[in-house]
Write a protein that holds these residues in place. Structure first.
Motif, mmCIF file in Angstrom:
data_model
loop_
_atom_site.group_PDB
_atom_site.id
_atom_site.type_symbol
_atom_site.label_atom_id
_atom_site.label_comp_id
_atom_site.label_asym_id
_atom_site.label_seq_id
_atom_site.Cartn_x
_atom_site.Cartn_y
_atom_site.Cartn_z
ATOM 1 N N GLN A 297 4.376 14.384 -11.418
ATOM 2 C CA GLN A 297 4.309 13.239 -10.520
ATOM 3 C C GLN A 297 2.852 12.899 -10.220
ATOM 4 N N ALA A 298 2.597 11.612 -10.024
ATOM 5 C CA ALA A 298 1.259 11.196 -9.612
ATOM 6 C C ALA A 298 1.009 11.673 -8.177
ATOM 7 N N PRO A 299 -0.226 11.969 -7.818
ATOM 8 C CA PRO A 299 -0.526 12.479 -6.466
ATOM 9 C C PRO A 299 -0.407 11.424 -5.380
ATOM 10 N N GLY A 300 -0.284 10.159 -5.772
ATOM 11 C CA GLY A 300 -0.180 9.100 -4.767
ATOM 12 C C GLY A 300 -1.547 8.573 -4.362
ATOM 13 N N GLY A 301 -1.559 7.373 -3.830
ATOM 14 C CA GLY A 301 -2.807 6.777 -3.400
ATOM 15 C C GLY A 301 -3.527 6.084 -4.543
ATOM 16 N N LEU A 302 -4.707 5.570 -4.223
ATOM 17 C CA LEU A 302 -5.506 4.823 -5.183
ATOM 18 C C LEU A 302 -6.645 5.683 -5.721
ATOM 19 N N CYS A 303 -7.073 5.374 -6.929
ATOM 20 C CA CYS A 303 -8.266 6.016 -7.467
ATOM 21 C C CYS A 303 -9.453 5.665 -6.565
ATOM 22 N N PRO A 304 -10.240 6.649 -6.155
ATOM 23 C CA PRO A 304 -11.372 6.382 -5.253
ATOM 24 C C PRO A 304 -12.283 5.286 -5.808
ATOM 25 N N GLY A 305 -12.620 4.351 -4.961
ATOM 26 C CA GLY A 305 -13.518 3.281 -5.347
ATOM 27 C C GLY A 305 -12.883 2.188 -6.175
ATOM 28 N N THR A 306 -11.530 2.183 -6.262
ATOM 29 C CA THR A 306 -10.828 1.176 -7.064
ATOM 30 C C THR A 306 -9.593 0.692 -6.299
ATOM 31 N N THR A 307 -8.929 -0.277 -6.892
ATOM 32 C CA THR A 307 -7.636 -0.735 -6.370
ATOM 33 C C THR A 307 -6.500 -0.292 -7.293
ATOM 34 N N ARG A 308 -6.745 0.713 -8.132
ATOM 35 C CA ARG A 308 -5.770 1.176 -9.128
ATOM 36 C C ARG A 308 -5.072 2.447 -8.664
ATOM 37 N N ASP A 309 -3.787 2.550 -8.991
ATOM 38 C CA ASP A 309 -3.025 3.745 -8.639
ATOM 39 C C ASP A 309 -3.514 4.965 -9.400
ATOM 40 N N LEU A 356 -7.518 -1.263 -17.936
ATOM 41 C CA LEU A 356 -8.763 -1.303 -18.699
ATOM 42 C C LEU A 356 -8.976 -2.671 -19.333
ATOM 43 N N ALA A 357 -7.897 -3.310 -19.769
ATOM 44 C CA ALA A 357 -8.017 -4.658 -20.328
ATOM 45 C C ALA A 357 -8.541 -5.631 -19.271
ATOM 46 N N GLN A 358 -8.126 -5.445 -18.016
ATOM 47 C CA GLN A 358 -8.617 -6.310 -16.939
ATOM 48 C C GLN A 358 -10.111 -6.075 -16.706
ATOM 49 N N TYR A 359 -10.522 -4.808 -16.694
ATOM 50 C CA TYR A 359 -11.952 -4.524 -16.572
ATOM 51 C C TYR A 359 -12.729 -5.186 -17.709
ATOM 52 N N TYR A 360 -12.199 -5.075 -18.922
ATOM 53 C CA TYR A 360 -12.876 -5.625 -20.092
ATOM 54 C C TYR A 360 -12.990 -7.148 -19.989
ATOM 55 N N TRP A 366 -20.269 -0.077 -17.411
ATOM 56 C CA TRP A 366 -19.792 1.302 -17.264
ATOM 57 C C TRP A 366 -19.792 1.728 -15.795
ATOM 58 N N SER A 367 -20.790 1.344 -15.043
ATOM 59 C CA SER A 367 -20.819 1.733 -13.629
ATOM 60 C C SER A 367 -19.637 1.134 -12.869
ATOM 61 N N ASP A 368 -19.147 -0.021 -13.321
ATOM 62 C CA ASP A 368 -17.975 -0.629 -12.693
ATOM 63 C C ASP A 368 -16.704 0.152 -12.998
ATOM 64 N N VAL A 369 -16.556 0.584 -14.239
ATOM 65 C CA VAL A 369 -15.297 1.188 -14.678
ATOM 66 C C VAL A 369 -15.307 2.704 -14.536
ATOM 67 N N GLN A 370 -16.463 3.306 -14.365
ATOM 68 C CA GLN A 370 -16.572 4.766 -14.315
ATOM 69 C C GLN A 370 -15.658 5.420 -13.278
ATOM 70 N N PRO A 371 -15.558 4.910 -12.047
ATOM 71 C CA PRO A 371 -14.663 5.570 -11.088
ATOM 72 C C PRO A 371 -13.216 5.625 -11.567
#
Length: 395
Positions: A297-309, A356-360, A366-371
């Motif tokens: 199971q995913a741990p829940g919450g968002l990836c730090p510094g992002t709006t992604r699960d 990742l396609a949205q980031y692209y 890289w600094s944007d997508v690294q987190p």
């Protein structure tokens, strides 16, 4: 012996979308020492890719049939098309609707798909230190760039030779350690020191933190190529990224040589798309059970510094050398990809590809997508050193 071996042959043509079993050749075929094989190669590429590289697909399919090799279904291609806009209702419709895996869907470009395939089928040349290989009386032409479709017998011979030798010796590129074997990009990525291209460890007993670091270094490099932060003519040895220095620092290769060797003039201007496809392959592989084990199971919450699960965390990176190839491929299949727990959720590999396609598309650096990348490869608290994985171990 020939007829018995040929009973094992099945050839999957992605355009047909199903296995064609029971393919039979005459007893007079020149395969008298032909073994029973359970090995899969990547699927046929796009029609556009065939034209770009002057590599007709008929050669690939014909030789695969002769050797008794399974041509894989286009799982990476389908995940990529789904992530880049191919319309399927998730995920219940995905199980029965494989239209996004049909060849030449328009949502991901031919260059992105070329890059998605690159991790499995990188072009390479053989140096004198990397030897030669002869199969069915055909040796490698070392003066030419080698791809499966241009030198299929050579490619297959090198692959099988490396598969055997990797059981007792390490296959590397730049290491000067005694007792190691010098490999090419293809054999190193499948059996040697470049297995991080597939989100895997290079050998057993490697701490997951070490593999994670190499995976993230590779993704930094590939993303920076895709965002044009790293230029095509940059020498790999000049890049200050630890894993690139370690594994490519002894070469004279430019970035463009690594990705599109032999086709630099035709494909070099699209290098950023090829590199993005390569990023997607590594991330997608990390959600395949034979490559890495993740928490249920995913741990829940968002990836730090992002709006992604946050996705499920990595428990263990596996290594290929002691795996059973057929068990590995079973968990790289479309069926495995579409097994999801919730009826309203995309498979994790598709979800990561969409993000990742949205980031692209947003021209992220890289600094944007690294987190988000760091979050994709977050380690579980109960983590383990690398192994083949008991479910995939060769018995």
């Amino acid at each position: 012996m020939v007829s018995q071996a040929l009973r094992a042959i099945a050839l999957l043509r992605p355009s047909a979308g199903r296995f064609l079993a029971g393919l039979v050749f005459s007893a007079g075929a020149s395969l008298c020492s032909f073994p029973v094989i359970a090995f899969q190669i990547a699927p046929l590429g796009s029609e556009f890719e065939s034209k770009l590289t002057n590599e007709p697909e008929a050669s690939l399919a014909r030789t695969a049939g002769r050797l008794g090799i399974l041509i894989k279904g286009p799982v990476h291609e389908e995940i990529t098309q789904l992530g880049m806009g191919c319309p399927v209702e998730p995920p219940s419709g995905l199980v029965s609707n494989a239209e996004c895996g049909v060849r030449d869907r328009p949502f991901a470009s031919a260059y992105v798909i070329y890059g998605v395939r690159w991790n499995d089928l990188p072009p390479f040349r053989l140096s004198s230190e990397e030897g030669n290989c002869t199969y069915l009386g055909k040796s490698c032409n070392v003066s030419q760039t080698i791809r499966f479709s241009t030198q299929p017998l050579c490619w297959y011979c090198l692959f099988k030779d490396a598969e055997t030798k990797a059981r007792s010796r390490r296959i590397v590129g730049c290491s000067k350690e005694k007792g190691v074997l010098r490999g090419n990009v293809m054999t190193r990525s499948h059996f040697g020191d470049l297995q991080f291209l597939h989100a895997m460890a290079s050998e057993e007993g490697v701490h997951p933190g070490a593999t994670r670091a190499k995976v993230l270094d590779w993704l930094e490099f590939a993303w920076k190529v895709s965002s044009r932060e790293i230029k095509a003519d940059t020498l790999l040895r000049d890049l200050r990224i630890a894993a690139i220095q370690e594994h490519f620092g002894c070469t004279e290769w430019r970035v463009v040589d690594l990705y599109v060797l032999g086709q630099q003039d035709k494909l070099g201007r699209y290098l950023h798309q090829v590199a993005f496809g390569s990023v997607l392959h590594t991330v997608q592989d990390s959600f395949a059970g034979a490559h890495a084990s993740r928490e249920g199971q995913a741990p829940g919450g968002l990836c730090p510094g992002t709006t992604r699960d946050r996705p499920p965390r990595v428990v263990e990176f596996h290594t290929y050398g002691a795996q059973d190839g057929s068990l590995h491929d079973e968990h790289d299949s479309r069926d495995a990809m579409t097994r999801v727990n919730a009826a309203d959720r995309w498979p994790e590999a598709v979800e990561a590809t969409r993000n990742l396609a949205q980031y692209y598309e947003d021209n992220a650096t890289w600094s944007d997508v690294q987190p988000y990348m760091q979050c994709l490869f977050e380690l579980a608290d109960d983590r383990r050193d690398s192994s083949p994985g008991e479910a995939y171990r060769r018995r």
